[in-house]
Design an enzyme around this catalytic site. Structure first.
Site, PDB file in Angstrom:
ATOM      1  N   LYS A 157       0.810  -1.331  -0.115  1.00 58.81           N
ATOM      2  CA  LYS A 157      -0.033   0.035  -0.054  1.00 58.81           C
ATOM      3  C   LYS A 157       0.607   1.308   0.120  1.00 58.81           C
ATOM      4  O   LYS A 157       0.854   2.072   0.979  1.00 58.81           O
ATOM      5  CB  LYS A 157      -1.108   0.101   1.237  1.00 58.81           C
ATOM      6  CG  LYS A 157      -1.732  -1.278   1.299  1.00 58.81           C
ATOM      7  CD  LYS A 157      -2.674  -1.074   2.258  1.00 58.81           C
ATOM      8  CE  LYS A 157      -4.203  -2.312   2.002  1.00 58.81           C
ATOM      9  NZ  LYS A 157      -3.897  -3.349   2.609  1.00 58.81           N
ATOM     10  N   ASP A 217     -10.730  -7.852  -8.304  1.00 58.10           N
ATOM     11  CA  ASP A 217     -10.779  -8.316  -6.991  1.00 58.10           C
ATOM     12  C   ASP A 217     -12.345  -8.020  -6.582  1.00 58.10           C
ATOM     13  O   ASP A 217     -12.577  -7.010  -6.304  1.00 58.10           O
ATOM     14  CB  ASP A 217      -9.849  -7.665  -6.100  1.00 58.10           C
ATOM     15  CG  ASP A 217      -9.918  -8.303  -4.627  1.00 58.10           C
ATOM     16  OD1 ASP A 217     -11.265  -8.755  -4.104  1.00 58.10           O
ATOM     17  OD2 ASP A 217      -9.161  -8.064  -3.841  1.00 58.10           O
TER      18      ASP A 217
END
Ligand code: GTP
Length: 362
Positions: A157, A217
């Site tokens: 991230k 996803d």
């Protein structure tokens, strides 16, 4: 070739839909997600899959009667406690002494798995990771590589402006059996945060295969809705379901559906087998599940309605999901990413915005 599919997560972000149905068995355009994934694996020669599970394991065993999916043999590895992605792989791989493909059970992809296996063999890698490219990598694990694809490191991230690359770990791996030996048994280990980062220290062991095709996803409500629009638009290159026929461009209808001639259908749309669409109803960029009932003058806009659910007269469902057998009574609205769980009821006249509605007792 054998596969391990990780289906053990609780799917908390999709609650209450996942309180009764594990995320991989939720329908995507009327076909359980896992069936789409197993068909994709079978198309690349996978003949046996181990489902690595822990949450609601019986739902899988009941779904795949005879422990088969088409010609594919299924085995189940049920964890007593969550073992994480690597721990789950290690546990599921017990007795496997050959190469396996590992997939997260929530990734919809058009990856050319054959090309990825050829890349893996060519590099003589112990493990290869599928990378896909995203605009904003700040929510993902970024994987920088050398020119030949060898992985340099992992950055979880990164802030958008500091990410060294937009190529992220896309949740599909090809692993040689020596990788299993790197994972301790029966403890919670993450492959992306622990096993792979450690493998970087062994030169020539870990490679990454970049593939710039469709990837999603499906694990958040917004992405779950998005998957439907994408499949209906043909982004994965196939009709949304085998049994649907295209009544007019982008309007897909399965056998036995009854659509009132005054209903307004705006593509892309999929109406499931045996579903009923009432007079003056509007169905816009939406999926109606098998035997669902959309009553007169109801409105669906970017909605997903699961099997046997009912949306009452003059009700609106927009950017939202209605679970199996749920009842949306008349003159209600469910909007702005509302999730209504299986068998839940939204009472007449209620307005729900960005809400989560579960059936009593769930
Ligand atoms: P959220 O709770 O919404 O984050 O969803 P999730 O539980 O599915 O977690 P996540 O999306 O991070 O999981 C990625 C994949 O790994 C999914 O296919 C999960 O089913 C699977 N997974 C996550 N944790 C475990 C675990 O402990 N064991 C196994 N076997 N699979 C897992």
């Amino acid at each position: 070739m054998k596969a391990i599919v990780l289906v053990g997560g609780e799917g908390t972000r999709l609650r209450p839909l996942t309180l009764t149905t594990p995320k991989p068995l939720l329908p995507i355009a009327n076909i359980p997600f896992l069936e789409r994934q197993l068909s994709w694996l079978a198309s690349f020669g996978v003949t046996e899959a181990v489902l690595s599970m822990g949450y609601l394991p019986d739902a899988f065993k009941e779904h795949f009667v005879g422990d088969r999916f088409g010609d594919m043999r299924l085995r189940y590895a049920v964890e007593e406690k969550p073992l994480g992605t690597a721990g789950g792989i290690r546990f599921a791989a017990e007795g496997i002494t050959e190469r396996v493909v590992v997939c997260n059970g929530d990734v919809l992809t058009a990856l050319d798995l054959g090309a990825m296996v050829a890349f893996h063999e060519d590099r003589k890698a112990q493990a290869s990771i599928y990378l896909c490219r995203v605009d904003d990598p700040s929510m993902f694990g970024v994987v920088p590589t050398r020119d030949d694809g060898e992985v340099i490191g992992f950055i979880e991230k990164p802030p958008r402006d500091q990410a060294p690359t937009n190529w992220i770990n896309a949740g599909t791996y090809v692993l040689e059996p020596e990788v299993f030996d790197r994972i301790p048994t029966r403890v919670n280990v993450s492959i992306e945060r622990e096993t792979f980062p450690r493998m970087v220290e062994t030169r020539g062991a870990l490679y990454a295969f970049p593939y710039d095709g469709y990837w999603l996803d499906i694990g958040t409500p917004e992405k779950y809705l998005q998957a439907h629009t994408d499949i209906l638009r043909g982004d994965l290159g196939e009709p949304p379901t085998q049994s649907a026929t295209e009544a007019s461009p982008g309007i897909w209808v399965e056998a036995g559906a009854t659509i009132d001639p005054s209903a307004n259908l705006h593509a892309p749309v999929l109406i499931g087998a045996g579903a009923t669409i009432g007079a003056g109803a509007t169905i816009d960029n939406s999926v109606v599940g098998p035997n669902a009932n959309i009553a007169d003058r109801a409105i669906l806009r970017r909605a997903v309605v699961h099997r046997n659910a009912r949306v009452g007269e003059h009700s609106e469902v927009a950017d939202s999901v209605v679970g199996a057998e749920a009842q949306i009574e008349s003159s209600t609205s469910c909007v702005d990413v509302t999730l209504v769980g299986a068998q839940a009821r939204v009472l007449r006249g209620t307005q729900v915005s960005a809400g989560r509605v579960a059936a009593e007792g769930q």
